[in-house]
Structures are given as C-alpha cells and as structure tokens.
Design a protein around this motif. Structure first.
Motif, PDB file in Angstrom:
ATOM      1  N   UNK A 156       0.796  -1.226   0.000  1.00 59.64           N
ATOM      2  CA  UNK A 156       0.000   0.000   0.000  1.00 59.64           C
ATOM      3  C   UNK A 156       0.829   1.277   0.000  1.00 59.64           C
ATOM      4  N   UNK A 157       2.099   1.197   0.310  1.00 58.66           N
ATOM      5  CA  UNK A 157       2.935   2.384   0.434  1.00 58.66           C
ATOM      6  C   UNK A 157       3.451   2.824  -0.942  1.00 58.66           C
ATOM      7  N   UNK A 158       3.109   4.054  -1.348  1.00 62.78           N
ATOM      8  CA  UNK A 158       3.493   4.560  -2.665  1.00 62.78           C
ATOM      9  C   UNK A 158       5.006   4.589  -2.869  1.00 62.78           C
ATOM     10  N   UNK A 174      10.302  -0.312  -5.647  1.00 56.90           N
ATOM     11  CA  UNK A 174      10.230  -1.703  -6.092  1.00 56.90           C
ATOM     12  C   UNK A 174      10.156  -1.765  -7.620  1.00 56.90           C
ATOM     13  N   UNK A 175       9.359  -0.890  -8.215  1.00 60.06           N
ATOM     14  CA  UNK A 175       9.266  -0.853  -9.679  1.00 60.06           C
ATOM     15  C   UNK A 175      10.605  -0.485 -10.312  1.00 60.06           C
ATOM     16  N   UNK A 188      -0.817  -4.814  -6.366  1.00 62.65           N
ATOM     17  CA  UNK A 188      -2.112  -4.763  -5.702  1.00 62.65           C
ATOM     18  C   UNK A 188      -1.951  -3.913  -4.459  1.00 62.65           C
ATOM     19  N   UNK A 189      -2.979  -3.161  -4.067  1.00 64.12           N
ATOM     20  CA  UNK A 189      -2.825  -2.151  -3.017  1.00 64.12           C
ATOM     21  C   UNK A 189      -3.257  -2.581  -1.618  1.00 64.12           C
ATOM     22  N   UNK A 224       1.232  -5.027   6.893  1.00 59.24           N
ATOM     23  CA  UNK A 224       0.476  -3.886   7.423  1.00 59.24           C
ATOM     24  C   UNK A 224      -0.124  -3.066   6.289  1.00 59.24           C
ATOM     25  N   UNK A 225      -1.416  -3.329   6.031  1.00 59.09           N
ATOM     26  CA  UNK A 225      -2.116  -2.636   4.954  1.00 59.09           C
ATOM     27  C   UNK A 225      -3.519  -2.265   5.416  1.00 59.09           C
ATOM     28  N   UNK A 226      -4.094  -1.239   4.781  1.00 64.17           N
ATOM     29  CA  UNK A 226      -5.474  -0.878   5.119  1.00 64.17           C
ATOM     30  C   UNK A 226      -6.460  -1.894   4.543  1.00 64.17           C
TER      31      UNK A 226
END
Length: 137
Positions: free
Chosen positions: A9-11, A17-18, A33-34, A58-60
């Motif tokens: 989820x972290x931009x 990573x990309x 995936x977010x 840890x994701x929303x």
C-alpha cells in the motif's frame, strides 16, 4: 512469463520496487495490488500457479495476515508461492506467517541497492532454480 505480484500500500515502496524491477536480469511481469482485498480478488480471478506473491503485512482494509487466512482455503493454496515482504522483524509475526503457510519471510531493505539484490535473489531462485508444477494436484 514469470509473474510477480506485489501486494503493497505504500506509494514510496511501490515506486522503489518498480525501479528495482527494471534492473532485474530476468524478464518478469509485475502486478501491483494495493491491499489484502485486492489480493483475494486476484487469487479468485487469476491463475496462481507459477506466480510469486510478495505480501506486505500492514495494509489498510485487510492486513496481510487476514488475507492469508481468507485465501488458505483456495484449492491451490499449498502450491502458491506467498512470501511475506515487510518491515516487521517481530518473531511473533514470523512464526504466525509460517503457520499460515508462507514460503518465506523477507524484511524490506532500506536502500535501492538492497531492494535490487533482494529482488534478484528472489526472482532467480523462484523462477530459475525452483521447479514449478504445471498443474494443481
């Protein structure tokens, strides 16, 4: 095609990573995936064999642990390559992740070079060294 799915989820983590993926020696198809809900949806709608999933904890909306619990009844779960990719070095989290069936637990590096090395190791092992079954049993 070698499929790698990052559930993150972290931009900033996604961005770096990309960038690291562009340096990988192997040709990979990256999907981002977010959150855990998107992960579950992906698993239900796509083939999961011959795919490596890097799952943040840890994701929303739905944490990595919650998502793992929900996909554990998927008919191909035991053949899925789910790797935890997180900042949590807590022993409790590591033990729980392995109890839920992950194949590996990796700590996120804190440098671009570290991400590149980790990504090269992961892709080389899972896509060149490891043998995947072509079909679910």
């Amino acid at each position: 095609m070698r499929k790698l799915v990052l559930i993150e989820d972290d931009d900033d983590d996604i961005y770096f990573f990309k960038l690291a993926c562009q340096q990988v020696t192997l040709d990979i198809e990256l999907t981002v995936l977010r959150n855990g809900l998107e992960f579950i949806d992906y698993v239900q709608k796509n083939t999961v064999l011959n795919t490596v999933f890097l799952l943040d904890l840890n994701m929303p909306k739905l944490s990595g642990f919650e998502a793992l619990k929900k996909i554990s009844n998927h008919p191909e779960f035991n053949q899925m390559v789910v790797i935890i990719y997180t900042t949590s070095s807590r022993d409790k989290d590591m033990k729980f992740a392995y109890e839920l069936g992950v194949k590996s637990y990796l700590l996120k590096p804190n440098s671009m070079l570290g991400i590149q090395k980790l990504l090269n190791n992961v892709t080389q092992y899972w896509f060149e060294v490891n043998a995947f079954s072509e079909k679910a049993s």
